[in-house]
Design an enzyme around this catalytic site. Structure first.
Site, mmCIF file in Angstrom:
data_model
loop_
_atom_site.group_PDB
_atom_site.id
_atom_site.type_symbol
_atom_site.label_atom_id
_atom_site.label_comp_id
_atom_site.label_asym_id
_atom_site.label_seq_id
_atom_site.Cartn_x
_atom_site.Cartn_y
_atom_site.Cartn_z
ATOM 1 N N LYS A 67 -16.019 -7.739 15.743
ATOM 2 C CA LYS A 67 -15.249 -6.902 14.832
ATOM 3 C C LYS A 67 -15.964 -5.561 14.680
ATOM 4 O O LYS A 67 -17.188 -5.506 14.599
ATOM 5 C CB LYS A 67 -15.115 -7.603 13.483
ATOM 6 C CG LYS A 67 -14.247 -6.872 12.463
ATOM 7 C CD LYS A 67 -14.152 -7.675 11.180
ATOM 8 C CE LYS A 67 -13.302 -6.998 10.129
ATOM 9 N NZ LYS A 67 -13.220 -7.795 8.879
ATOM 10 N N SER A 142 -8.578 -8.551 7.369
ATOM 11 C CA SER A 142 -8.768 -7.292 8.061
ATOM 12 C C SER A 142 -9.144 -7.468 9.536
ATOM 13 O O SER A 142 -9.039 -6.538 10.329
ATOM 14 C CB SER A 142 -9.871 -6.479 7.368
ATOM 15 O OG SER A 142 -11.122 -7.179 7.388
ATOM 16 N N SER A 166 -10.667 -12.312 5.336
ATOM 17 C CA SER A 166 -10.458 -11.555 6.563
ATOM 18 C C SER A 166 -10.844 -12.262 7.841
ATOM 19 O O SER A 166 -10.638 -11.730 8.929
ATOM 20 C CB SER A 166 -11.203 -10.219 6.475
ATOM 21 O OG SER A 166 -10.667 -9.424 5.448
#
Length: 473
Positions: A67, A142, A166
Site C-alpha cells: 500500500k 482505504s 481499511s
C-alpha cells in the site's frame, strides 16, 4: 499448472505454492516476477490498482505489493496525495525491510485513499481503483489497491493498513482474506501516519495460510517503534473442524440497519456451517460499542490526523506552493496538496482539540474508548471469537457515496468497534450476493491471531469459496 503471459497462472497461484515452486527449482525467480508483471500490464489499466510499478526485481523470493503509505527506499511513496507526489524515501519501513530481508521483490505501490482516509479508494489524488469482480464498483478503502491487486492476480499477496477498517473492508469487497492484527504486534515505523493510536499494518492474501505466513514475516518487536511487543509464535493453520470453539454472535453487529438480505443470508449460512463443524454458538450483546463506536472514532482519528498532518507545511519535504510570505506559502501548499476529505478531517480534528473543546470531545471519546474495550473483554470471558458481517453491504457502485461523507463513514460501522479496542480482526469471504463477495468478520481477544487463523482456515476449507473473480475465470 495453466500457463499465462508470464509463465504461470497468477489468478490461481497462492504465495505458499509460489514459494514451493521456487524452493524446488521448478520456477525461476525471474519467471515468477515476470508472470506478475505481465498480469499487471494486462489487467491493471482497467483496474488502476497500482500507483507506482517496479520494473526490475530486487530479490529472488515471492513478490509482494505494498500500500502506498509504506515507505520504500528508492521507490516513490505518495500516500495517494499530491502533497507527496514526488516523494522518494531514503529508508524502508520496518515491514518493508523485513520483506526485503527475505528476498521478496516489490512489484509496486498500490492505490489508496489519500493518507488512508476513505472507504472506497475514490479519494486518491490519482483516481479511483475498480473492483475486479465488477468494474463499475468500488474495491473498498482505504486500501482498495492492495485488495484489487491480490484479487485480480496482480500480486500473490500485499500489505495494507487498517485504521477504521481499511484492510478488512477492501478484503470483504474483493473476496480476499485480510487481517487487522492486534495493535502493537506490527511496527508502524516508516508508515505514513493517519491516526497513530489506531493505524496498524496487515496482510491481504488469497487464503488463510498465506495470511498467517505474511503476518509471521511482518510481526514482532521493533526497536524503532516503542508501541510494539513480542508476539506468540505464528502457527500455520491446518484445522478442518471447530470442536471446542466458542463463537459469539453480537446482535447489534448482525442486525445493523441497512444490512442487505444477501449479506445477512451468507453470514448466517457461514455461522450455521461453523456449528456443523463443532463450534458452540450463542448470541450476545455489544450495545455501547456499536452505538458509540463510529462517533468515538470520528473524534479520535481526525484529532490525531490533524496533529500528524501538521508536518506538511511546504518547508521540510513534499509539495511547496509559492506565496508572498511564509504564512501564505503554507496556506497555499495545504490548499493545493490536500484533497477535500483530508481537509475535512483536519478541520474536524483541529476543532476537537481546540481550547475549551478538548475535554468535551477528544477527552470524552477516549473515555468511551475504554468502555468499548471493557465491553469486548467481558464477552471474551465467554467466547473465543465474535462474528459478524464485515460490512452491511457488498461493494457499492463508484460514485454512489462520494458526495455524502456521512454515508461513506457508515460503511465502517461494523469494523470500527473492535479497532477502537485494539483487537485483531480477520475478514474472509463467505459467499456471494448478486455475484459479489460477502465478507465474514472474525474478532478475537488481544494476541489471538492464531485462533483466528485456525477458525478461518476450517471455515475456508468447508466453504470452498473460489476467490477468482467470475469475470476473470
Amino acid at each position: 499448472m495453466p500457463v499465462s503471459l508470464g509463465g504461470v497462472d497468477t489468478l490461481r497461484l497462492s504465495a505458499e505454492e509460489a514459494s514451493a515452486l521456487l524452493e524446488r527449482g521448478e520456477l525461476a525467480p525471474g519467471e515468477l516476477f515476470a508472470s506478475y508483471r505481465a498480469a499487471i500490464e494486462e489487467r491493471d489499466p482497467e483496474l488502476h490498482a497500482f500507483v507506482t510499478r517496479v520494473e526490475e526485481p530486487v530479490g529472488e523470493g515471492v513478490p509482494i505489493a505494498f500500500k502506498d503509505i509504506i515507505s520504500t527506499r528508492g521507490i516513490r511513496t505518495t500516500a495517494g496525495s499530491r502533497m507527496l507526489e514526488n516523494y522518494v524515501p531514503v529508508f524502508d519501513a520496518t515491514v518493508a525491510a523485513r520483506c526485503r530481508a527475505l528476498g521478496m521483490p516489490v512489484l509496486g505501490k498500490t492505490n489508496t485513499d489519500e493518507f488512508a482516509m476513505g472507504s472506497s479508494t475514490e479519494n486518491s489524488a490519482y483516481g479511483p481503483t475498480r473492483n475486479p469482480w465488477d468494474l463499475t464498483r468500488v474495491p473498498g478503502g482505504s486500501g482498495g489497491g492492495s485488495a484489487a491487486a491480490v484479487a485480480a492476480g496482480l500480486a500473490p499477496w500485499a500489505l495494507g493498513s487498517d485504521t477504521g477498517g481499511s484492510v478488512k473492508l477492501p478484503s470483504a469487497f474483493c473476496g480476499n482474506v485480510g487481517l487487522r492484527p492486534t495493535y502493537g504486534t506490527v511496527s508502524r515505523y516508516g508508515i505514513i501516519a493517519f491516526a497513530s493510536s489506531l493505524d496498524q499494518v496487515g496482510p491481504v492474501t488469497r487464503n488463510v495460510r498465506d495470511n498467517a505466513l505474511l503476518y509471521r514475516i511482518i510481526s514482532g518487536l521493533d526497536a524503532d517503534d516503542s508501541t510494539t511487543v513480542e508476539v506468540p509464535a505464528v502457527e500455520l493453520p491446518t484445522a478442518d473442524e471447530l470442536r471446542g470453539v466458542r463463537i459469539g454472535v453480537p446482535r447489534q453487529l448482525n442486525e445493523v440497519a441497512g444490512i442487505e438480505a444477501g449479506v445477512r443470508d451468507a453470514v448466517r449460512a457461514a455461522i450455521e456451517l461453523a456449528g456443523r463443524l463443532g463450534a458452540e454458538i450463542d448470541s450476545c450483546e455489544l450495545p455501547l460499542s456499536v452505538d458509540y463506536g463510529l462517533a468515538c472514532y470520528y473524534l479520535i482519528a481526525p484529532a490525531e490526523a490533524s496533529a500528524n498532518l501538521a508536518r506538511y507545511d511546504g518547508v521540510r519535504y513534499g509539495l511547496r506552493s509559492g506565496g508572498a510570505d511564509f504564512e501564505e506559502m503554507i496556506m497555499r501548499t495545504r490548499r493545493d496538496g490536500f484533497g477535500d476529505e483530508v481537509k475535512r478531517r483536519i478541520m474536524l480534528g483541529t476543532y476537537a482539540l481546540s481550547a475549551g473543546y478538548y475535554d468535551a470531545f477528544y477527552g470524552s471519546a477516549q473515555k468511551v474508548r475504554t468502555v468499548i474495550k471493557r465491553e469486548h473483554d467481558a464477552l471474551f470471558e465467554r467466547f473465543d471469537v465474535l462474528v459478524s458481517p464485515t460490512c452491511a453491504t457488498t461493494a457499492f457502485p463508484l460514485g454512489a457515496k462520494a458526495q455524502d461523507p456521512l454515508a461513506m463513514y457508515l460503511t465502517d460501522v461494523l469494523t470500527i468497534p473492535s479497532n477502537m479496542a485494539g483487537l485483531p480482526g480477520l475478514s474472509m469471504p463467505c459467499g456471494l450476493a448478486d455475484g459479489l463477495p460477502v465478507g465474514l468478520q472474525l474478532v478475537g481477544r488481544q494476541f489471538s491471531e492464531n485462533t483466528l487463523f485456525r477458525i478461518a482456515h476450517a471455515l475456508e476449507q468447508a466453504l470452498g469459496f473460489d476467490p477468482v473473480p467470475e469475470r476473470l475465470r
